[in-house]
Motif scaffolding. Structure first.
Motif, short mmCIF file in Angstrom:
data_model
loop_
_atom_site.label_atom_id
_atom_site.label_comp_id
_atom_site.label_asym_id
_atom_site.label_seq_id
_atom_site.Cartn_x
_atom_site.Cartn_y
_atom_site.Cartn_z
N GLN A 191 0.84 -1.20 0.00
CA GLN A 191 0.00 0.00 0.00
C GLN A 191 0.87 1.25 0.00
O GLN A 191 0.52 2.26 -0.61
CB GLN A 191 -0.95 0.01 1.20
N VAL A 200 1.81 1.95 -3.59
CA VAL A 200 0.68 2.55 -4.31
C VAL A 200 0.52 4.02 -3.93
O VAL A 200 0.35 4.90 -4.78
CB VAL A 200 -0.62 1.76 -4.01
N ARG A 201 0.59 4.31 -2.63
CA ARG A 201 0.46 5.69 -2.16
C ARG A 201 1.55 6.58 -2.71
O ARG A 201 1.30 7.69 -3.19
CB ARG A 201 0.48 5.71 -0.62
N ALA A 238 1.03 7.45 -6.38
CA ALA A 238 -0.02 8.46 -6.52
C ALA A 238 0.48 9.84 -6.07
O ALA A 238 0.24 10.85 -6.75
CB ALA A 238 -1.26 8.06 -5.73
N ASP A 279 -2.47 6.05 -10.56
CA ASP A 279 -3.05 4.97 -9.76
C ASP A 279 -2.50 3.65 -10.28
O ASP A 279 -2.47 3.43 -11.50
CB ASP A 279 -4.57 4.97 -9.87
N CYS A 280 -2.04 2.81 -9.38
CA CYS A 280 -1.44 1.55 -9.80
C CYS A 280 -1.86 0.41 -8.89
O CYS A 280 -2.39 0.64 -7.79
CB CYS A 280 0.08 1.66 -9.87
N THR A 281 -1.59 -0.79 -9.36
CA THR A 281 -1.86 -2.01 -8.61
C THR A 281 -0.55 -2.75 -8.40
O THR A 281 0.17 -2.99 -9.38
CB THR A 281 -2.83 -2.91 -9.41
N CYS A 318 4.61 -2.90 -10.19
CA CYS A 318 3.24 -2.39 -10.18
C CYS A 318 2.79 -2.15 -11.62
O CYS A 318 3.61 -1.96 -12.52
CB CYS A 318 3.15 -1.08 -9.41
N GLN A 357 -3.19 1.59 -13.55
CA GLN A 357 -4.59 1.18 -13.72
C GLN A 357 -5.21 1.74 -14.99
O GLN A 357 -6.23 1.23 -15.46
CB GLN A 357 -5.41 1.60 -12.50
#
Length: 138
Positions: A42, A45-46, A49, A55-57, A87, A90
């Motif tokens: 997480q 991801v943060r 951003a 935004d990614c996974t 990552c 998205q």
């Protein structure tokens, strides 16, 4: 201190995200410190951003390595444990320097990444190998 690096690829897997650091002008994947109580994936991801507006996974852990000790400009001494994640973006949004930590953020073709140091070049190579297991330094 625990930290993360995020090698972010676009959905076509033809481009990689890189940011140009405002403190030294070098190109790197997105990096950052894990907040207290935050899960490492997480945090990746943060940070993506916050630093690049993407935004990614997180897909998988690429590498775990201890970094050399550093002295920050304010005199603080630190040593980081880096958890590097692969990552995937998205969507096809254009990255931008979303905070003051970077002066540029953009996609680079995989065959022509920006000049990066040995650590980040090795992490990109691990992402391109597409092996399921993480790498650990021995």
């Amino acid at each position: 201190m625990p930290g993360v690096s995020a090698v972010v690829m676009d959905r076509s897997r033809r481009r990689v995200l890189a940011v140009r650091r405002s403190d030294n002008g070098t190109w790197t994947p997105v990096t950052g410190i894990i907040d207290p109580g935050e899960q490492p994936a997480q945090a990746a991801v943060r940070e993506v951003a916050e630093e690049a507006g993407i935004d990614c996974t997180p897909l998988r852990l690429l590498e775990v390595r201890s970094l050399p000790p550093v002295v920050h400009p304010n005199g603080d001494h630190a040593q980081y444990l880096d958890l590097c994640f692969l990552c995937e973006a998205q969507d096809d949004a254009a990255p931008y320097p979303a905070d003051g930590e970077n002066t540029e953020a953009r996609w680079f073709p995989l065959e022509a990444p920006p000049p990066m140091n040995e650590r980040f070049t090795a992490q990109l190579a691990l992402a391109l190998e597409d092996r399921p297991e993480a790498r650990f330094r021995r």
